[in-house]
Design a protein around this motif. Structure first.
Motif, PDB file in Angstrom:
ATOM      1  N   VAL A 147       5.633   9.776   4.311  1.00  0.00           N
ATOM      2  CA  VAL A 147       6.016   9.079   3.085  1.00  0.00           C
ATOM      3  C   VAL A 147       4.786   8.805   2.225  1.00  0.00           C
ATOM      4  O   VAL A 147       4.791   9.032   1.008  1.00  0.00           O
ATOM      5  CB  VAL A 147       6.746   7.757   3.409  1.00  0.00           C
ATOM      6  CG1 VAL A 147       6.934   6.916   2.144  1.00  0.00           C
ATOM      7  CG2 VAL A 147       8.101   8.025   4.053  1.00  0.00           C
ATOM      8  N   ALA A 148       3.717   8.343   2.872  1.00  0.00           N
ATOM      9  CA  ALA A 148       2.487   8.036   2.141  1.00  0.00           C
ATOM     10  C   ALA A 148       1.852   9.285   1.548  1.00  0.00           C
ATOM     11  O   ALA A 148       1.222   9.230   0.486  1.00  0.00           O
ATOM     12  CB  ALA A 148       1.494   7.328   3.065  1.00  0.00           C
ATOM     13  N   GLU A 149       2.001  10.425   2.210  1.00  0.00           N
ATOM     14  CA  GLU A 149       1.497  11.685   1.670  1.00  0.00           C
ATOM     15  C   GLU A 149       2.351  12.157   0.503  1.00  0.00           C
ATOM     16  O   GLU A 149       1.841  12.761  -0.451  1.00  0.00           O
ATOM     17  CB  GLU A 149       1.518  12.759   2.765  1.00  0.00           C
ATOM     18  CG  GLU A 149       0.538  12.516   3.908  1.00  0.00           C
ATOM     19  CD  GLU A 149       0.775  13.468   5.065  1.00  0.00           C
ATOM     20  OE1 GLU A 149       1.662  14.344   4.946  1.00  0.00           O
ATOM     21  OE2 GLU A 149       0.082  13.336   6.094  1.00  0.00           O
ATOM     22  N   LEU A 150       3.644  11.876   0.572  1.00  0.00           N
ATOM     23  CA  LEU A 150       4.590  12.336  -0.444  1.00  0.00           C
ATOM     24  C   LEU A 150       4.480  11.553  -1.742  1.00  0.00           C
ATOM     25  O   LEU A 150       4.489  12.121  -2.838  1.00  0.00           O
ATOM     26  CB  LEU A 150       6.016  12.214   0.121  1.00  0.00           C
ATOM     27  CG  LEU A 150       7.177  12.690  -0.744  1.00  0.00           C
ATOM     28  CD1 LEU A 150       7.239  14.207  -0.763  1.00  0.00           C
ATOM     29  CD2 LEU A 150       8.496  12.122  -0.200  1.00  0.00           C
ATOM     30  N   ALA A 151       4.381  10.231  -1.618  1.00  0.00           N
ATOM     31  CA  ALA A 151       4.447   9.353  -2.785  1.00  0.00           C
ATOM     32  C   ALA A 151       3.066   9.079  -3.372  1.00  0.00           C
ATOM     33  O   ALA A 151       2.107   8.863  -2.632  1.00  0.00           O
ATOM     34  CB  ALA A 151       5.115   8.036  -2.385  1.00  0.00           C
ATOM     35  N   PRO A 152       2.933   9.060  -4.689  1.00  0.00           N
ATOM     36  CA  PRO A 152       1.652   8.743  -5.320  1.00  0.00           C
ATOM     37  C   PRO A 152       1.240   7.296  -5.054  1.00  0.00           C
ATOM     38  O   PRO A 152       2.078   6.408  -4.917  1.00  0.00           O
ATOM     39  CB  PRO A 152       1.941   8.951  -6.816  1.00  0.00           C
ATOM     40  CG  PRO A 152       3.148   9.823  -6.871  1.00  0.00           C
ATOM     41  CD  PRO A 152       3.961   9.462  -5.677  1.00  0.00           C
ATOM     42  N   GLY A 153      -0.047   7.082  -4.990  1.00  0.00           N
ATOM     43  CA  GLY A 153      -0.579   5.731  -4.830  1.00  0.00           C
ATOM     44  C   GLY A 153      -1.114   5.451  -3.449  1.00  0.00           C
ATOM     45  O   GLY A 153      -0.854   6.181  -2.494  1.00  0.00           O
ATOM     46  N   GLU A 154      -1.889   4.377  -3.342  1.00  0.00           N
ATOM     47  CA  GLU A 154      -2.330   3.887  -2.053  1.00  0.00           C
ATOM     48  C   GLU A 154      -1.135   3.274  -1.328  1.00  0.00           C
ATOM     49  O   GLU A 154      -0.120   2.958  -1.948  1.00  0.00           O
ATOM     50  CB  GLU A 154      -3.434   2.845  -2.239  1.00  0.00           C
ATOM     51  CG  GLU A 154      -4.664   3.356  -2.958  1.00  0.00           C
ATOM     52  CD  GLU A 154      -5.371   4.455  -2.182  1.00  0.00           C
ATOM     53  OE1 GLU A 154      -5.410   4.356  -0.928  1.00  0.00           O
ATOM     54  OE2 GLU A 154      -5.879   5.397  -2.808  1.00  0.00           O
ATOM     55  N   ARG A 155      -1.260   3.101  -0.028  1.00  0.00           N
ATOM     56  CA  ARG A 155      -0.109   2.606   0.733  1.00  0.00           C
ATOM     57  C   ARG A 155       0.415   1.268   0.223  1.00  0.00           C
ATOM     58  O   ARG A 155       1.625   1.036   0.193  1.00  0.00           O
ATOM     59  CB  ARG A 155      -0.455   2.519   2.218  1.00  0.00           C
ATOM     60  CG  ARG A 155      -0.673   3.898   2.837  1.00  0.00           C
ATOM     61  CD  ARG A 155      -0.792   3.848   4.332  1.00  0.00           C
ATOM     62  NE  ARG A 155      -1.081   5.190   4.852  1.00  0.00           N
ATOM     63  CZ  ARG A 155      -0.497   5.735   5.920  1.00  0.00           C
ATOM     64  NH1 ARG A 155       0.397   5.065   6.608  1.00  0.00           N
ATOM     65  NH2 ARG A 155      -0.830   6.946   6.319  1.00  0.00           N
ATOM     66  N   HIS A 156      -0.483   0.377  -0.176  1.00  0.00           N
ATOM     67  CA  HIS A 156      -0.023  -0.926  -0.649  1.00  0.00           C
ATOM     68  C   HIS A 156       0.645  -0.836  -2.018  1.00  0.00           C
ATOM     69  O   HIS A 156       1.201  -1.824  -2.505  1.00  0.00           O
ATOM     70  CB  HIS A 156      -1.194  -1.920  -0.696  1.00  0.00           C
ATOM     71  CG  HIS A 156      -2.210  -1.596  -1.744  1.00  0.00           C
ATOM     72  ND1 HIS A 156      -3.227  -0.685  -1.540  1.00  0.00           N
ATOM     73  CD2 HIS A 156      -2.361  -2.064  -3.005  1.00  0.00           C
ATOM     74  CE1 HIS A 156      -3.970  -0.610  -2.626  1.00  0.00           C
ATOM     75  NE2 HIS A 156      -3.464  -1.423  -3.527  1.00  0.00           N
TER      76      HIS A 156
END
Length: 220
Positions: A147-156
């Motif tokens: 999910v974190a690789e897919l979505a733009p932005g830092e995890r927070h």
């Protein structure tokens, strides 16, 4: 309640975007048990915090879910998703989030076939993915890494919206995402006030239409 700057919001599928009523009824019909009986046993397992897939074992010990899915497809009664299966707030909420500048994704524990069916609905989302396509399922940390690789932005800066205390809220929070619980479906209602949920969830909402005023775009 306040608001937060985010770059992305990613949604679980079952009982977050989709009302699973028709899907569970189809499974009850397939294994030949009354729909009420199937739902009652499913509810009992949910209350114990157990996996809903265990429901089948009580009716058919040794039940192979993947094999039965293949048999249903071959019989012409496989997985189906129609517009009427979406909760009423899904399209307006996702559309509004995108209109306000947030990247919108969908990723949940579903088969690859469900991913295909969701794409056919032309939902207002930037990407759609399933555990069947990724070959890793929640609450495995690797799912949320994807999910974190897919979505733009830092995890927070990535919100993850779901209905399940353990698979969505606690697991997403442990992976560094911002978890949001939607209070609907059996899991959402059961665990909305659970101490682990209230400690882990950034927000608990009753409708996805609350999200556009809670999540504001943080675009560099």
């Amino acid at each position: 309640m306040g608001w937060a700057l985010m770059r992305s919001v990613v949604f679980d599928i079952g009982e977050t975007l989709l009302d699973d009523t028709r899907g569970f009824a189809a499974w009850a019909d397939w294994i030949g048990v009354p729909r009420h009986t199937f739902s009652a046993l499913l509810g009992a397992l949910v209350a114990q915090g157990r996996n809903n897939a265990e429901t089948f074992q009580y009716f058919r010990p040794g039940f192979d879910l993947d094999h039965e899915r293949q048999l249903r497809e071959a019989a012409g009664v496989g997985e189906q998703i129609e517009e009427s299966d979406l909760y009423p707030d899904v399209r307006p909420a996702l559309s509004e989030l995108r209109a306000r500048g947030l990247w919108v994704g969908i990723a949940g524990n579903q088969t690859a076939r469900v991913g295909e069916l969701l794409r056919q609905l032309d939902l207002p989302a930037d990407r759609i993915a399933t555990s069947g396509e990724w070959q890793v399922a929640k609450p495995d940390r690797r799912f949320f890494d994807r999910v974190a690789e897919l979505a733009p932005g830092e995890r927070h800066q990535i919100a993850y919206v779901g209905d399940h205390r353990d698979y969505d809220v606690a697991a997403a929070g442990a992976a560094g995402l911002q978890p949001i619980l939607v209070r609907r479906g059996p899991w959402g209602h059961l665990w909305a006030d659970d101490p682990l949920t209230t400690a882990s969830a950034k927000w608990i909402v009753r409708s996805l239409m609350e999200l556009p005023d809670l999540l504001r775009p943080n675009v560099p």
